[in-house]
Design an enzyme around this catalytic site. Structure first.
Site, PDB file in Angstrom:
ATOM      1  N   TYR A 151       0.819  -1.206   0.000  1.00 29.14           N
ATOM      2  CA  TYR A 151       0.000   0.000   0.000  1.00 29.14           C
ATOM      3  C   TYR A 151       0.859   1.266   0.000  1.00 29.14           C
ATOM      4  CZ  TYR A 151      -3.912  -3.103   1.294  1.00 29.14           C
ATOM      5  OH  TYR A 151      -4.857  -4.085   1.319  1.00 29.14           O
ATOM      6  N   TRP A 168     -12.032 -13.434  -7.316  1.00 27.34           N
ATOM      7  CA  TRP A 168     -13.423 -13.811  -7.053  1.00 27.34           C
ATOM      8  C   TRP A 168     -14.275 -13.785  -8.310  1.00 27.34           C
ATOM      9  CZ3 TRP A 168     -12.671 -16.537  -3.291  1.00 27.34           C
ATOM     10  CH2 TRP A 168     -11.892 -16.145  -2.208  1.00 27.34           C
ATOM     11  N   ASP A 214     -12.429  -3.743   6.669  1.00 26.18           N
ATOM     12  CA  ASP A 214     -11.056  -3.605   6.179  1.00 26.18           C
ATOM     13  C   ASP A 214     -10.505  -2.247   6.595  1.00 26.18           C
ATOM     14  OD1 ASP A 214      -8.615  -4.052   4.706  1.00 26.18           O
ATOM     15  OD2 ASP A 214      -9.753  -5.313   3.314  1.00 26.18           O
ATOM     16  N   GLY A 238     -11.702  -0.507   9.802  1.00 24.27           N
ATOM     17  CA  GLY A 238     -11.044  -0.932  11.030  1.00 24.27           C
ATOM     18  C   GLY A 238      -9.878  -1.851  10.743  1.00 24.27           C
ATOM     19  N   ASP A 239      -9.102  -2.122  11.784  1.00 24.70           N
ATOM     20  CA  ASP A 239      -7.959  -3.028  11.722  1.00 24.70           C
ATOM     21  C   ASP A 239      -8.301  -4.264  12.538  1.00 24.70           C
ATOM     22  OD1 ASP A 239      -5.568  -4.419  12.121  1.00 24.70           O
ATOM     23  OD2 ASP A 239      -4.366  -2.591  12.156  1.00 24.70           O
ATOM     24  N   PHE A 240      -8.384  -5.433  11.894  1.00 26.39           N
ATOM     25  CA  PHE A 240      -8.855  -6.599  12.640  1.00 26.39           C
ATOM     26  C   PHE A 240      -7.831  -7.134  13.633  1.00 26.39           C
ATOM     27  CE2 PHE A 240      -7.995  -8.626   8.311  1.00 26.39           C
ATOM     28  CZ  PHE A 240      -6.770  -9.167   8.640  1.00 26.39           C
ATOM     29  N   HIS A 258      -2.468 -16.450   4.746  1.00 21.75           N
ATOM     30  CA  HIS A 258      -1.102 -16.636   4.223  1.00 21.75           C
ATOM     31  C   HIS A 258      -0.274 -15.355   4.236  1.00 21.75           C
ATOM     32  CE1 HIS A 258      -3.358 -15.108   0.766  1.00 21.75           C
ATOM     33  NE2 HIS A 258      -2.200 -14.673   0.301  1.00 21.75           N
ATOM     34  N   ASP A 259      -0.901 -14.220   4.508  1.00 23.44           N
ATOM     35  CA  ASP A 259      -0.182 -12.946   4.490  1.00 23.44           C
ATOM     36  C   ASP A 259       0.678 -12.719   5.734  1.00 23.44           C
ATOM     37  OD1 ASP A 259      -1.226 -12.137   2.038  1.00 23.44           O
ATOM     38  OD2 ASP A 259      -3.005 -11.252   2.961  1.00 23.44           O
TER      39      ASP A 259
END
Length: 284
Positions: A151, A168, A214, A238-240, A258-259
């Site tokens: 980002y 998707w 997200d 938000g930040d999970f 996987h990140d």
């Protein structure tokens, strides 16, 4: 290993040569997408000569002719001859998946793989030796902050979001209908990016409410740059890892686990939250 190979493969390594040269096929398709070959052919009513394509796209005649012939060789394009001139047109597959304008376009995926993934894989040996991602060596960016690298600019973020959406286009419907999820009234897609999977979920289960959770900049970009269908999907910023997650009956983590390093993926905080909420956790 030898006993599993046919005699013909031992006499001449067809498969190995196919693997060795696989990168060339990828780069032909990547390059044609970046140059706009498939978009030009889709817009044209007629098959075009290599000279015409080269002039329209600002390339050399020789280079474009070689690229077009190579794409014919892998059956991405078609060619016919009229009055001694080769005329090129797209196949249905190219029009559907490789041109920008198609509803099933994978163009964003291809651009990201060409400009970001391909250079990173060029440093695979160093990645294996060090056990670290290669953003710093490849792009001069800190390797310890994966999403800060992805980002690093709006342009780079949009390319990444584009590839997530493309996944998707291919798999979304099959993923959300692999199991009957209709009993879940409230669904939250954690790290749902553009909302592409959430839209598939909402279409498949219209009685359910679906929310994408997200980062703020991702939510803003999703609503600004990516078409949002009239499916009733809502977005929440938000930040999970640090913020309170909205309540739901079903939480979805798709192409997310996987990140992160293994220790971060143990997600004890998520399991505690889900136990408290009596919700179910799905990882696609």
């Amino acid at each position: 290993m030898a006993e599993h190979l046919s005699q013909s493969e031992l006499d001449y390594p067809f498969k190995l040569l196919e693997y060795f040269n696989g990168f060339r096929v990828s780069k032909m398709i990547f390059s044609a997408c970046e140059l706009g070959v498939f978009d030009l052919l889709l817009k044209s009513q007629d098959a075009l000569s290599a000279q015409h394509v080269a002039q329209e796209l600002g390339t050399s005649m020789d280079g474009m002719e070689r690229l077009l012939d190579a794409l014919v060789g892998i059956e991405i394009l078609e060619v016919e001859t009229a009055q001694g001139t080769a005329l090129y047109s797209s196949t249905d597959v190219a029009n559907l998946y490789l041109a920008k304008g198609s509803a099933k376009s994978l163009h964003d995926m291809i651009i990201y793989r060409s400009q970001t993934v391909y250079p990173l894989w060029n440093n695979l040996v160093d990645a294996i030796r060090s056990g670290r991602n290669q953003y710093e060596k490849t792009f001069g960016l800190p390797s310890g902050h994966f999403f800060q690298a992805i980002y690093r600019s709006e342009e780079e973020m949009l390319k990444f979001m584009g590839i997530m959406s493309c996944h998707w286009v291919l798999d979304g419907h099959d993923v959300v209908t692999a199991f009957d999820l209709s009993r879940f009234q409230k669904v939250v897609d954690l790290g749902g990016c553009t909302g592409a999977l959430a839209n598939e979920m909402a279409r498949a289960y219209p009685a359910s409410s679906v929310t994408v959770f997200d980062l703020p900049q991702v939510v803003e970009a999703a609503q600004k740059h990516f078409k949002q269908e009239d499916s009733g999907v809502t977005f929440q910023s938000g930040d999970f890892f640090s913020d309170e997650i909205p309540g739901a009956d079903l939480y979805v983590l798709a192409r997310v686990i996987h990140d992160w390093p293994e220790e971060k993926c143990l997600i004890g905080q998520y399991l505690t939250l889900l136990h408290m909420c009596g919700a179910i956790f799905c990882n696609f």
